[in-house]
Write a protein that holds these residues in place. Structure first.
Motif, PDB file in Angstrom:
ATOM      1  N   SER A   1       0.839  -1.204   0.000  1.00 40.61           N
ATOM      2  CA  SER A   1       0.000   0.000   0.000  1.00 40.61           C
ATOM      3  C   SER A   1       0.876   1.256   0.000  1.00 40.61           C
ATOM      4  O   SER A   1       0.562   2.245  -0.676  1.00 40.61           O
TER       5      SER A   1
ATOM      6  N   LYS B   1       1.171   4.226  -3.074  1.00 38.58           N
ATOM      7  CA  LYS B   1       1.171   5.682  -2.920  1.00 38.58           C
ATOM      8  C   LYS B   1       2.495   6.286  -3.361  1.00 38.58           C
ATOM      9  O   LYS B   1       2.525   7.355  -3.992  1.00 38.58           O
TER      10      LYS B   1
ATOM     11  N   GLN C   1       2.580   6.677  -7.091  1.00 39.91           N
ATOM     12  CA  GLN C   1       1.791   7.828  -7.531  1.00 39.91           C
ATOM     13  C   GLN C   1       2.550   9.130  -7.313  1.00 39.91           C
ATOM     14  O   GLN C   1       2.535  10.023  -8.176  1.00 39.91           O
ATOM     15  N   GLU C   2       3.207   9.216  -6.171  1.00 41.09           N
ATOM     16  CA  GLU C   2       3.921  10.463  -5.854  1.00 41.09           C
ATOM     17  C   GLU C   2       5.203  10.607  -6.659  1.00 41.09           C
ATOM     18  O   GLU C   2       5.540  11.690  -7.123  1.00 41.09           O
TER      19      GLU C   2
ATOM     20  N   LEU D   1      -7.365   4.285  -2.234  1.00 38.72           N
ATOM     21  CA  LEU D   1      -6.180   4.996  -2.701  1.00 38.72           C
ATOM     22  C   LEU D   1      -6.339   5.502  -4.136  1.00 38.72           C
ATOM     23  O   LEU D   1      -5.378   5.941  -4.757  1.00 38.72           O
TER      24      LEU D   1
ATOM     25  N   HIS E   1      -0.148   9.831   4.783  1.00 35.77           N
ATOM     26  CA  HIS E   1      -1.036   9.724   3.617  1.00 35.77           C
ATOM     27  C   HIS E   1      -2.329   8.987   3.945  1.00 35.77           C
ATOM     28  O   HIS E   1      -3.038   8.555   3.025  1.00 35.77           O
TER      29      HIS E   1
ATOM     30  N   ILE F   1      -2.944   6.075   5.119  1.00 40.76           N
ATOM     31  CA  ILE F   1      -3.002   4.658   4.758  1.00 40.76           C
ATOM     32  C   ILE F   1      -3.192   3.868   6.046  1.00 40.76           C
ATOM     33  O   ILE F   1      -2.378   3.994   6.965  1.00 40.76           O
TER      34      ILE F   1
END
Length: 403
Positions: free
Chosen positions: A18, A22, A25-26, A55, A164, A166
């Motif tokens: 997970s 993220k 994506q970043e 997400l 974030h 999560i």
């Protein structure tokens, strides 16, 4: 790698993958496709879907691959009686090529230009995944976050997750006691409380088996039927590959079968200590060798046994899709054409004991092997010339060189 547009991530739904999702994506500003495979790990997979949706993932693949896993990967490997370093039944190793294959297929289906895995830079799995990727798509881009990002510890990961939003399971706060990988063939546990190879693993490490000393005092008797080297039935009941292995796993669990405490040589060059549980596989390999003992010619069997360590090494190292593994598989599969029949086993307190085997294609002959009158089937006088011919070079060496 800055031009990546879409990546297919092997996604478990756990903390690490997970965070990887993220981070992708970043770091790349790319679209992420998640792929979660049900290989019989025994976990509910819908939470992985929900977390991926949370997400922002639009393309989510969750697939039941248990039958394909056992039929096309586990059973072919068991035809070879494959054991890495004489002990390890390769439960983690054999799952990786299937996951890699589906990632590459999903990348093609979705137009992704990259794939990503969550294996660390110290282990074997990074090699297995990436050799699989490149064998199936030489031009695919591969992202291995553990080799690229700046996180140094579990606390770094948790801090990123909380930043974030999560979700972090409570048992993940702080250092996990050990790392676990599981599928329908096995479970493996490594790290932390298991890192000292001279310390007995705590009882809570074991997930797939009862302790042998706690297994029933009465043995369990079963009969496994084989066709062309593959198991097809238990006690006369035909079962699919995944259903058959599931049944053997339960029988192995109940009788404390399949525990291995191993120090192995990783492909990357270090030794590691692992606790493996392969209950059904341990039963299966004993049964398979027993039916081969009846139906395989001596030299065919011995050749297979010579090739087995090489085959096992190829699987362990990640060369499932390499031509040499496929060549060996063709030879092994040819040897299994007449490997059929039934094997009866006694399961008792961690032991798998062969107590019977029969086959319509048996090469075993009562008529020849008997200690009674064989009615001329074997002339014992022939053995004298056979022995003298085999002794000729030994006698010559002794005469020429003396002591």
């Amino acid at each position: 790698m800055a031009d990546i547009k879409k990546v297919v991530l092997a996604y478990s739904g756990g903390l690490d993958t997970s965070i990887i999702l993220k981070w992708l994506q970043e770091t790349y500003g790319c679209e992420v496709v998640t792929f979660t495979a049900d290989l019989g790990q025994g976990e509910e997979l819908e939470p992985a879907r929900k977390k991926a949706e949370m997400l922002g993932i639009k393309e989510i693949f969750i697939e039941d691959l248990r039958e394909e896993f056992v039929r096309d990967y586990v059973f072919p490997m068991f035809r070879a009686n494959a054991l890495y370093e004489g002990v390890y039944l390769l439960g983690t190793s054999i799952a990786r090529p299937l996951i890699a294959k589906r990632q590459i297929e999903i990348a093609k289906e979705t137009g992704a230009d990259a794939v990503c895995h969550g294996a660390t830079g110290k282990g074997n799995d990074q090699v297995r995944f990436e050799l699989g990727y490149y064998a199936l798509n030489p031009d695919i881009k591969v992202i291995a976050p553990w080799r690229d990002w700046d996180f140094k510890s579990r606390s770094d990961l948790i801090e990123f997750a909380e930043k974030h939003q999560i979700p972090v399971a409570k048992d993940k706060r702080g250092e996990a006691p050990f790392s676990v990988d599981a599928n329908l063939l096995h479970s493996s546990s490594e790290g932390k409380v298991l890192e000292d190879p001279n310390v007995e693993p705590p009882a809570y490490v074991f997930q797939r088996t009862v302790a042998p000393e706690d297994a029933p005092d009465e043995p369990t008797i079963i009969t496994i039927g084989f066709e062309k080297g593959d198991p097809v039935s238990i006690d006369g009941m035909a079962l699919s590959p995944a259903a058959l292995l599931t049944k053997l796993n339960q029988l192995g669990h109940d009788n404390g079968i399949g525990r291995v405490d191993l120090v192995e040589n990783r492909f990357v060059g270090m030794k590691s200590r692992g606790i493996y549980e392969t209950p059904g596989g341990t039963i299966l390999i004993a049964a398979h060798r027993a039916i081969e003992s009846l139906t395989l010619d001596r030299e065919a069997m011995h050749l297979k046994d010579q090739l087995m360590p090489r085959y096992a090494e190829l699987v362990y190292y990640g060369f499932w899709f390499a031509p040499e593994r496929e060549m060996l598989q063709a030879l092994i599969d040819k040897s299994q054409e007449h490997v059929e029949g039934e094997v009866t086993l006694k399961l008792y307190k961690g032991n798998v004991i062969v107590i019977g085997r029969k086959s319509a294609k048996s090469l075993y002959s009562d008529e020849i092997v008997t200690f009674e009158d064989d009615k001329g089937a074997y002339d014992q006088k022939d053995a004298e010339g056979f022995i003298k011919l085999n002794a000729l070079r030994l006698r010559t060496l002794r005469k020429l060189r003396g002591s």
